[in-house]
Design a protein around this motif. Sequence first.
Motif, PDB file in Angstrom:
ATOM      1  N   TYR A 257       0.839  -1.189   0.000  1.00  0.00           N
ATOM      2  CA  TYR A 257       0.000   0.000   0.000  1.00  0.00           C
ATOM      3  C   TYR A 257       0.882   1.250   0.000  1.00  0.00           C
ATOM      4  O   TYR A 257       1.804   1.378   0.804  1.00  0.00           O
ATOM      5  CB  TYR A 257      -0.916   0.024   1.224  1.00  0.00           C
ATOM      6  N   LYS A 262      -3.607   3.342  -1.793  1.00  0.00           N
ATOM      7  CA  LYS A 262      -3.943   2.426  -2.876  1.00  0.00           C
ATOM      8  C   LYS A 262      -3.071   1.166  -2.792  1.00  0.00           C
ATOM      9  O   LYS A 262      -1.940   1.211  -2.316  1.00  0.00           O
ATOM     10  CB  LYS A 262      -3.741   3.110  -4.226  1.00  0.00           C
ATOM     11  N   ALA A 263      -3.635   0.059  -3.319  1.00  0.00           N
ATOM     12  CA  ALA A 263      -2.941  -1.230  -3.257  1.00  0.00           C
ATOM     13  C   ALA A 263      -2.186  -1.487  -4.555  1.00  0.00           C
ATOM     14  O   ALA A 263      -2.742  -1.351  -5.653  1.00  0.00           O
ATOM     15  CB  ALA A 263      -3.940  -2.346  -3.000  1.00  0.00           C
ATOM     16  N   TYR A 264      -0.913  -1.884  -4.417  1.00  0.00           N
ATOM     17  CA  TYR A 264      -0.056  -2.201  -5.560  1.00  0.00           C
ATOM     18  C   TYR A 264       0.508  -3.617  -5.380  1.00  0.00           C
ATOM     19  O   TYR A 264       0.664  -4.084  -4.254  1.00  0.00           O
ATOM     20  CB  TYR A 264       1.080  -1.182  -5.658  1.00  0.00           C
ATOM     21  N   SER A 270       4.530   0.801  -7.232  1.00  0.00           N
ATOM     22  CA  SER A 270       3.927   1.945  -6.552  1.00  0.00           C
ATOM     23  C   SER A 270       4.441   3.256  -7.135  1.00  0.00           C
ATOM     24  O   SER A 270       5.473   3.290  -7.809  1.00  0.00           O
ATOM     25  CB  SER A 270       4.240   1.880  -5.056  1.00  0.00           C
ATOM     26  N   THR A 280      -1.871  -0.403 -10.017  1.00  0.00           N
ATOM     27  CA  THR A 280      -2.517  -0.944  -8.829  1.00  0.00           C
ATOM     28  C   THR A 280      -2.826  -2.425  -9.027  1.00  0.00           C
ATOM     29  O   THR A 280      -2.701  -2.957 -10.136  1.00  0.00           O
ATOM     30  CB  THR A 280      -3.835  -0.203  -8.531  1.00  0.00           C
ATOM     31  N   THR A 281      -3.259  -3.081  -7.957  1.00  0.00           N
ATOM     32  CA  THR A 281      -3.622  -4.497  -8.057  1.00  0.00           C
ATOM     33  C   THR A 281      -4.822  -4.699  -8.965  1.00  0.00           C
ATOM     34  O   THR A 281      -4.985  -5.764  -9.557  1.00  0.00           O
ATOM     35  CB  THR A 281      -3.922  -5.086  -6.665  1.00  0.00           C
ATOM     36  N   ASP A 282      -5.673  -3.692  -9.091  1.00  0.00           N
ATOM     37  CA  ASP A 282      -6.811  -3.789 -10.025  1.00  0.00           C
ATOM     38  C   ASP A 282      -6.337  -3.717 -11.471  1.00  0.00           C
ATOM     39  O   ASP A 282      -6.944  -4.321 -12.360  1.00  0.00           O
ATOM     40  CB  ASP A 282      -7.817  -2.668  -9.757  1.00  0.00           C
ATOM     41  N   GLU A 283      -5.262  -2.987 -11.701  1.00  0.00           N
ATOM     42  CA  GLU A 283      -4.763  -2.813 -13.064  1.00  0.00           C
ATOM     43  C   GLU A 283      -3.823  -3.939 -13.494  1.00  0.00           C
ATOM     44  O   GLU A 283      -3.613  -4.147 -14.689  1.00  0.00           O
ATOM     45  CB  GLU A 283      -4.025  -1.469 -13.159  1.00  0.00           C
TER      46      GLU A 283
END
Length: 373
Positions: A257, A262-264, A270, A280-283
């Motif tokens: 984080y 935001k989460a990476y 990051s 990020t973890t979503d990407e």
Amino acid sequence: MRGDMGREIQSGKNTRTVTLTVTEKCNLACTYCYEHHKSAADMTFETAKRIIDGELRERTPKENTYIEFFGGEPFMNFGLIKQVCDYVRSFYKGKLRFHACTNGTLVHSEVQEWILANKRDFSVALSADGTKAAHDINRSNSFDDIDFRFFAENFPEQPVKMTVSKETLPMLAEGVIYLTELGFEISCNLAYGIDWNDGDNVRILEEQLDKLIDWYLAHPEAKRCRMLDYMIEVLARPSADGRHTKYCGTGTAMVCYGTDGKAYPCQFFSPLSAGDKALTTDELALGEEYDMSRLPEKCAKCYCLRICPRCFGSNYLATGDIYTSDDDLCELNKTMFRATAKLKALEWERGMLSLGEEAEQALIRSVLELQKI
């Protein structure tokens, strides 16, 4: 990134490492630092609390959780480290531990006292690059600001993180021996994100590893540094289904984080490291295994794939693709694999290894194959 608190933090089965970037500030300017976007930003307690609640509320009773404090230099936000530890202990129970890797320059007086008072569940690991001469070349002349005795006496099970630059490569063996004799285990690695395109580097690394091999043979009680401690035996047991688990828990067993909350997948992705190219973890969704279709052919067919310290994050920063690695670093890695094979072969010949027949045969096959790469 960094299984049990008696060694480096390693992500594994039933283990999750939650890294909090508590600050983007650092009091040093290391020559090889991959964090090219430092700022005055600190993580707030409100942000840290939200992250902790999100991570720990859904954890299972069998899950080990390591909360790692990261920077910059994490002890530049010592106040937040203390707040987070107090909060977690007050509201969450179970298998929870805390860890920080530090340059050591701020770990004195009050900080030392707090660490020792919290040693039951808090550990620290030191980043130090060998002898005073080598360390000062790499790390802003900070050697004399570190209380090495504090770390060696209180956290001898925590390997020192020793990073080797081009300038300190000729001092590698001397540095490893020096830190080992101080009482440390050594987790040494070549610096990421720098230009290793020099034909002399392989030769120099070979010479330095040969010096270490001679020293380890003369000092069998010494714990081998990471560069000479690869599990080459697994190479003789190829994956039956062609699937390969990736080298670390990036984006799966671990998450980083940023100060922004935001989460990476890990610190390399990051903003502190990647700037406006942060993912990020979503990407960037990652699984436990390599996507073999995305590996370059030379890597997919490489005999060393299963032990290669392939770093998705450093690949991304260097080439823009998580699967494409630096060719020069690849050759240096192979040099370490061959040197590990040489050391283990000599130990086997001298009766220094206690192996069953199957393990012995696997070692011999691996040694023979590594001589060909």
